[in-house]
Design a protein around this motif. Structure first.
Motif, PDB file in Angstrom:
ATOM      1  N   LEU A  24     -30.912  -4.291 -30.063  1.00 12.01           N
ATOM      2  CA  LEU A  24     -30.551  -4.982 -31.300  1.00 12.01           C
ATOM      3  C   LEU A  24     -30.386  -6.467 -31.027  1.00 12.01           C
ATOM      4  N   THR A  25     -30.624  -7.286 -32.054  1.00 16.62           N
ATOM      5  CA  THR A  25     -30.329  -8.712 -31.951  1.00 16.62           C
ATOM      6  C   THR A  25     -28.884  -8.941 -32.395  1.00 16.62           C
ATOM      7  N   LEU A  26     -28.348 -10.102 -32.044  1.00 18.49           N
ATOM      8  CA  LEU A  26     -27.003 -10.436 -32.520  1.00 18.49           C
ATOM      9  C   LEU A  26     -26.958 -10.498 -34.044  1.00 18.49           C
ATOM     10  N   ALA A  27     -28.030 -10.969 -34.678  1.00 22.31           N
ATOM     11  CA  ALA A  27     -28.070 -11.030 -36.146  1.00 22.31           C
ATOM     12  C   ALA A  27     -27.982  -9.631 -36.743  1.00 22.31           C
ATOM     13  N   GLU A  28     -28.654  -8.658 -36.121  1.00 24.07           N
ATOM     14  CA  GLU A  28     -28.580  -7.278 -36.608  1.00 24.07           C
ATOM     15  C   GLU A  28     -27.176  -6.705 -36.405  1.00 24.07           C
ATOM     16  N   ILE A  29     -26.577  -7.016 -35.291  1.00 20.95           N
ATOM     17  CA  ILE A  29     -25.216  -6.546 -35.013  1.00 20.95           C
ATOM     18  C   ILE A  29     -24.239  -7.186 -35.993  1.00 20.95           C
ATOM     19  N   ARG A  30     -24.400  -8.489 -36.206  1.00 20.65           N
ATOM     20  CA  ARG A  30     -23.503  -9.240 -37.103  1.00 20.65           C
ATOM     21  C   ARG A  30     -23.658  -8.737 -38.526  1.00 20.65           C
TER      22      ARG A  30
END
Length: 155
Positions: A24-30
């Motif tokens: 996952l990317t940080l944007a997806e996690i966020r």
């Protein structure tokens, strides 16, 4: 040459992490939330357990502030799963085995091949609102700064 830690006001880097549900990317996690990102050195060490346990103890408060908590180290997903179960952490431990993420944040220790202990907080738009690149779990003012950046009055 070591990169300087990301400062307040910088955008979260577009990086990929390995987690319990895959990459996952940080944007997806966020996903539209504020994000507390705790870099730590190594699974199953006393200081790292203390660092993550303190944040985990206040996970409900972090969530009430509209934020998510993730922890990142270079340890394997298998090591993370064991550490998470042992400590009963209710937040994801993410793997940065290549140190790509730690380098992007300026918190990679190239000598040891590990992340350094650091905490970053982003707002809902993905901008860093708090950067503590030399985080010390025993420093109460640093701990309070994490929550102040989420909008809580520390007094």
């Amino acid at each position: 040459m070591a990169r300087e830690p990301l400062p307040v006001g910088a955008r979260l880097p577009e990086v990929m992490l390995e987690g319990p549900e895959g990459r996952l990317t940080l944007a997806e996690i966020r996903n539209g939330h504020a994000l507390v990102i705790a870099f730590y050195v190594e699974d199953k060490t006393p200081t790292c357990a203390a660092q993550l346990s303190a944040l985990g103890a206040d996970l409900k408060l972090i969530e009430q502030c509209g934020a998510r908590l993730v922890a990142i180290s270079s340890d394997s997903t298998e090591s993370h799963a064991s550490f998470r179960e042992e400590q009963r952490f209710a937040f994801p431990l993410l793997t940065d085995s290549s140190l790509e993420v730690a380098r992007a944040f300026g918190v990679a220790d190239e000598t040891t091949g590990r992340c350094t202990r650091a905490v970053f907080v982003s707002d809902r738009a993905g901008r860093i609102v708090e950067a503590i690149p030399h985080y010390n779990p025993a420093n109460l003012s640093q701990y309070a700064a994490v929550f102040a950046s989420l909008g809580l009055d520390p007094s």
